[in-house]
Write an enzyme that holds these catalytic residues in place. Structure first.
Site, short mmCIF file in Angstrom:
data_model
loop_
_atom_site.label_atom_id
_atom_site.label_comp_id
_atom_site.label_asym_id
_atom_site.label_seq_id
_atom_site.Cartn_x
_atom_site.Cartn_y
_atom_site.Cartn_z
N GLU A 180 67.71 -0.23 81.29
CA GLU A 180 67.58 0.26 82.67
C GLU A 180 67.36 1.75 82.54
O GLU A 180 68.30 2.52 82.37
CB GLU A 180 68.87 -0.04 83.47
CG GLU A 180 69.19 -1.53 83.63
CD GLU A 180 68.18 -2.26 84.48
OE1 GLU A 180 67.43 -1.61 85.23
OE2 GLU A 180 68.11 -3.50 84.37
N CYS A 185 68.83 6.89 89.90
CA CYS A 185 67.67 6.39 89.15
C CYS A 185 66.60 5.86 90.09
O CYS A 185 65.41 6.04 89.87
CB CYS A 185 68.11 5.31 88.16
SG CYS A 185 69.03 3.97 88.92
#
Ligand code: NDP
Length: 498
Positions: free
Chosen positions: A245, A279
């Site tokens: 990720e 993010c």
């Protein structure tokens, strides 16, 4: 590293990792630094614990995990306060983060048996005399390496799904947020006191590197794309499977038929919550010409109202002091390349804070548009139409999430975004929907957490066939006759030859 305390910068002091508040410098956590041998031992102990945990079955694990999520719900204020002190995040944002994590634990616990448990699969005519059986068995020990920006949500996004699937987990939290990581494993140990099923090892990046080489059966990494490359190289040595990720530079598209007030509100939230250190945060906006000016005005008005400071504000300090240099560089690059700050600008950088900044007319080649900024900054660019917006949004190697505001073309536009996720007429919402997978493409990584895909990520597919009857067309045996093979050829031509 010396024991000089710069607010927010972790130090190692007499073998202990000490984390501090980026706002005040107050000590937040003090945890022993793991040696390579400690990391290996933690993984070895987790392996034995994992066998026990797997043996509890889906029902036993579900009961315990639901007790864990209840504990988190009961202590949500306590955990939010720790997240606030250690990372500087406003307490309200920390609450929202923990709520999302609790929802993921609940869903993973309740659905693991259905998604991963043994089931029959249909066989086909070609092997009709066999039944097919599928189940997803735990890998064993899953290493989880997490970042500091969402120190509850990100490790739990992997750990809860890995645990529900029957794995033990060893977590290496970010050096900036070790106390939050330790809080998570300690709370789990309260409801699962029998075995070290979920534990943490602490230290700097080298401890993460040691975890990659410690014999874990799978590694779930959340962090920057640069570190992901190192982690993948380390995992390659032992063919340890992993998921990444990674970072992002998510775009929002505002089409001509968008509700501009809703778009501006969501844009400011998506770009500036957690001081932009998200993010899946919105960093670039492409607004079509017809609505560009009105949209920018609305964003500037809303972003200009945000309060900045240590307590009770909308925007807290930048957690990682050195990130401030990146944010400053991006703002400066935007201005020197011809962009304009319609809110904030270079003067908005006042360490440890960065005030909301909205940049327009920034060339697409600028670092402010191409690189992850991780600050409360937005670039808003004027585009002809949604097609041009998609082309520009898709021009980067990152591809994590994204957002589209509009009506008629919104779904089609969201589908065309080169990203793992998108939200229509909202921002970031896919992260909280536990039924949906989460993950990126390209430099944003691969593999999925959350949802059914997230559960399967932490289970190994085990396929079993079982004979139910004698084979009418025996082929997978040396006992077959030329007549059997001829019948097989005839059958295959009837079945597939049209
Ligand atoms: P980093 O990549 O710097 O660190 C991530 C983790 O990796 C930390 O625990 C770090 O430890 C550890 N680490 C560092 N070096 C190594 C190594 N050589 N081997 C193994 N582990 C190592 O990221 P940040 O913590 O700065 O987090 C911010 C980044 O994370 C941003 O790019 C953001 O976009 C991304 N992110 C992605 C998310 C997603 O779901 N896609 C969610 C949240 C963030 P240490 O801290 O001790 O250096």
């Amino acid at each position: 590293m010396t024991a000089v305390h710069i607010p927010g910068v972790p130090v190692i002091d007499a073998g202990q990792l000490v984390s501090t508040s980026p706002a005040t410098g107050a000590e937040a956590g003090r945890l022993p630094v793991a040696t390579d041998a400690d990391v290996r031992q933690a993984v070895d102990r987790a392996r034995a614990a994992g066998d026990w945990w797997a043996g509890l079955g889906f029902t036993g694990r579900r009961q315990r995990m639901l007790r864990w999520r209840a504990l988190l719900a009961k202590r949500i204020e306590q955990l939010a306060e720790l997240v606030h002190v250690e990372g500087g995040k406003p307490t309200a944002d920390a609450i929202v983060e923990i709520v999302t994590a609790i929802e993921h634990i609940d869903w993973a616990a309740r659905n693991a048996g259905r998604v991963l448990g043994p089931r029959r699969v249909r066989s086909r005519l070609i092997l009709a005399e066999f039944s097919g059986h599928l189940e997803y068995q735990p890998h064993g020990v899953v290493g989880v390496i997490g970042p500091w920006n969402y120190p509850v949500f990100t490790p739990i996004g992997s750990a809860a799904y890995a645990l529900a699937a029957g794995n033990a987990v060893v977590l290496k939290p970010s050096e900036y947020t070790p106390a939050v990581g330790q809080w998570l494993v300690d709370s789990f140990a309260e409801v699962v006191p029998e075995q070290p099923v979920f534990t943490a090892v602490h230290g700097l990046g080298d401890v993460g590197a040691a975890l990659c080489r410690s014999g874990v059966n799978k590694l779930a990494f959340t962090g920057s794309t640069a570190t992901a490359r190192k982690v993948m190289a380390a995992c390659a040595e032992t063919l340890t499977p992993m998921l990444i990720e990674g970072g992002g530079k998510d775009a929002m598209i505002v089409d001509s038929d968008a509700d501009l007030d809703a778009a501006a509100e969501a844009c400011v939230w998506g770009g500036m919550t957690n001081a932009g250190q998200t993010c899946i945060g919105i960093e670039r906006v492409y607004a079509v010409d017809a609505v560009f000016d009105a949209f920018v005005d609305k964003v500037v008005t809303r972003a200009g109202r945000l309060t900045v400071g240590p307590e009770g504000t909308d925007i807290g300090p930048i957690t990682m002091p050195r990130q401030i240099d990146v944010i400053r560089r991006h703002i400066d690059a935007a201005i020197t390349s011809g962009g304009r700050a319609v809110l904030g600008g270079p003067s908005a950088v006042q360490p440890p804070y960065v005030h909301p900044t909205v940049l327009v007319d920034v060339p697409e080649e600028s670092a402010a548009v191409r690189e992850e900024t991780f600050g409360p900054t937005l670039t808003i660019s004027r585009v002809r139409d949604a097609d041009e917006a998609v082309t520009r949004a898709n021009a980067l190697s990152y591809g994590l999430g994204g957002s589209v505001f509009g009506r008629r073309r919104a779904v089609a536009t969201a589908r065309r975004l080169r990203s793992g996720m998108a939200s229509i007429n909202s921002t970031l919402t896919f992260a909280g929907m536990s039924t949906l997978p989460f993950g990126g493409v390209g430099d944003s990584g691969f593999g999925r957490i959350h949802g059914e895909d997230g559960l399967r990520e932490f289970g190994r597919a085990k396929a079993i066939t079982r004979r139910r009857a004698r084979s009418l067309l025996p082929s997978m045996t040396f006992e077959r006759t030329p007549a059997d093979v001829a019948r097989l050829v005839k059958a295959i031509k009837v079945m597939y030859g049209r």
